[in-house]
Design a protein around this motif. Sequence first.
Motif, PDB file in Angstrom:
ATOM      1  N   ILE A   1       0.830  -1.016   0.044  1.00 34.69           N
ATOM      2  CA  ILE A   1      -0.132  -0.315  -0.079  1.00 34.69           C
ATOM      3  C   ILE A   1       1.230   1.384  -0.029  1.00 34.69           C
ATOM      4  N   PRO A   2       0.999   2.269  -0.810  1.00 37.38           N
ATOM      5  CA  PRO A   2       2.039   3.742  -0.903  1.00 37.38           C
ATOM      6  C   PRO A   2       1.463   4.258   0.380  1.00 37.38           C
ATOM      7  N   VAL A   3       1.646   5.297   0.807  1.00 42.11           N
ATOM      8  CA  VAL A   3       1.576   5.240   1.713  1.00 42.11           C
ATOM      9  C   VAL A   3       1.975   7.694   1.302  1.00 42.11           C
ATOM     10  N   PHE A   4       1.406   8.076   1.485  1.00 46.44           N
ATOM     11  CA  PHE A   4       1.683   9.523   1.733  1.00 46.44           C
ATOM     12  C   PHE A   4       1.331   9.967   2.554  1.00 46.44           C
ATOM     13  N   ILE A   5       2.645  10.762   3.332  1.00 47.87           N
ATOM     14  CA  ILE A   5       2.666  11.184   4.385  1.00 47.87           C
ATOM     15  C   ILE A   5       2.210  12.473   4.545  1.00 47.87           C
TER      16      ILE A   5
END
Length: 342
Positions: free
Chosen positions: A134-138
């Motif tokens: 799952i790509p994470v964008f903080i």
Amino acid sequence: MTKLVGLACVAMVGVFGACGGSDSGDAGGTAGRTGQTCSTLPAMAPLTAATRIGFVQLYEASGLWRTANTNSIVDEAAKRGYTLVYNPGTTDAAQEQISRIQALIDARVDALIIAPHDETTIAPMVVAARKACIPVFIEDRGVDNTVAIPGVDYVTLIGSDMVTEGVLTAAWLIDKTGGKAKIIEFEGTIGSSAALGRKKGFDAEIAKHSPGMEILTSQSADFDVKTGYDLALQLLPKYPTVDWIFSHNDGMSFGIIQAMQELRKVPGQDIGIVSIDGTRQGAQYVADGLIAEITECNPKFGPLVFDTIEKYARGEAIPTSLMNTDRTFDSTNIASYLPEAF
Ligand code: AHR
């Protein structure tokens, strides 16, 4: 204005090499597939209305900034027609945010937007999401980059330069006081990048002007109005020589102002306050003379977050950090800022 720092490697959908990887060998590499394990940034399929984007906001009991930040993300998702999976949470414990992240990993959302409670406890969850492809964008606050590596475990951090916010606040105060002040510092949530960065930037600048500038004590009030109020009631009588307060956010400043008034001190006259955020109430307090200066921390990350997710899904290169440029406001320029305050 947006500052770009560093470059993340971007995986094209279905292509794993330098940019993305799957340990299990499960073909495709589309994020969120059950059973798949990724060893680096997962790819993301083109966005559609069916794409489920999870949003894990940190929980705060009080906070105009947090509400503005949440609304910016929620409104932008709705405007662009995306399905946002969002559960606001119920307590400010880091563990509670961890549970909400885990729930969205288990639900195999297609991407995650995370505003981390603190740097250390949330970083392993970023790694867990990456492993689950799952790509994470903080957004907003950062994580420990020795645990969760930008461009490997997460795509990018879209946020504010917290150290610079501390430096800007100190620079204003040094200039205003001619290098003479006795300061109490009210810190934000322990371990959060917002508190760590602001303290680091502010304290380093103040130290250059020692002994004229002195920090009498520095303690956490958790970015919270009531905790700021309680701490001010305790500290102000204990440090009678204090003439300036540095509050890491507007919420704590509101509590401090109330405490000062109850202690029969006049904010802005007996003791000056410098703050960070730029809420509408905080900006009005600057106009009214209760707060001397506010360093901006713009919470409206929604448009940039979704622009970035869309670019990533198209396979474009994403910088590992996208930082706002923040401004300072005092009596000389607050009128021009008030209309845009949140
Ligand atoms: O991380 C940003 C900070 O978090 C804001 O300054 C504060 O108001 C919030 O609690």
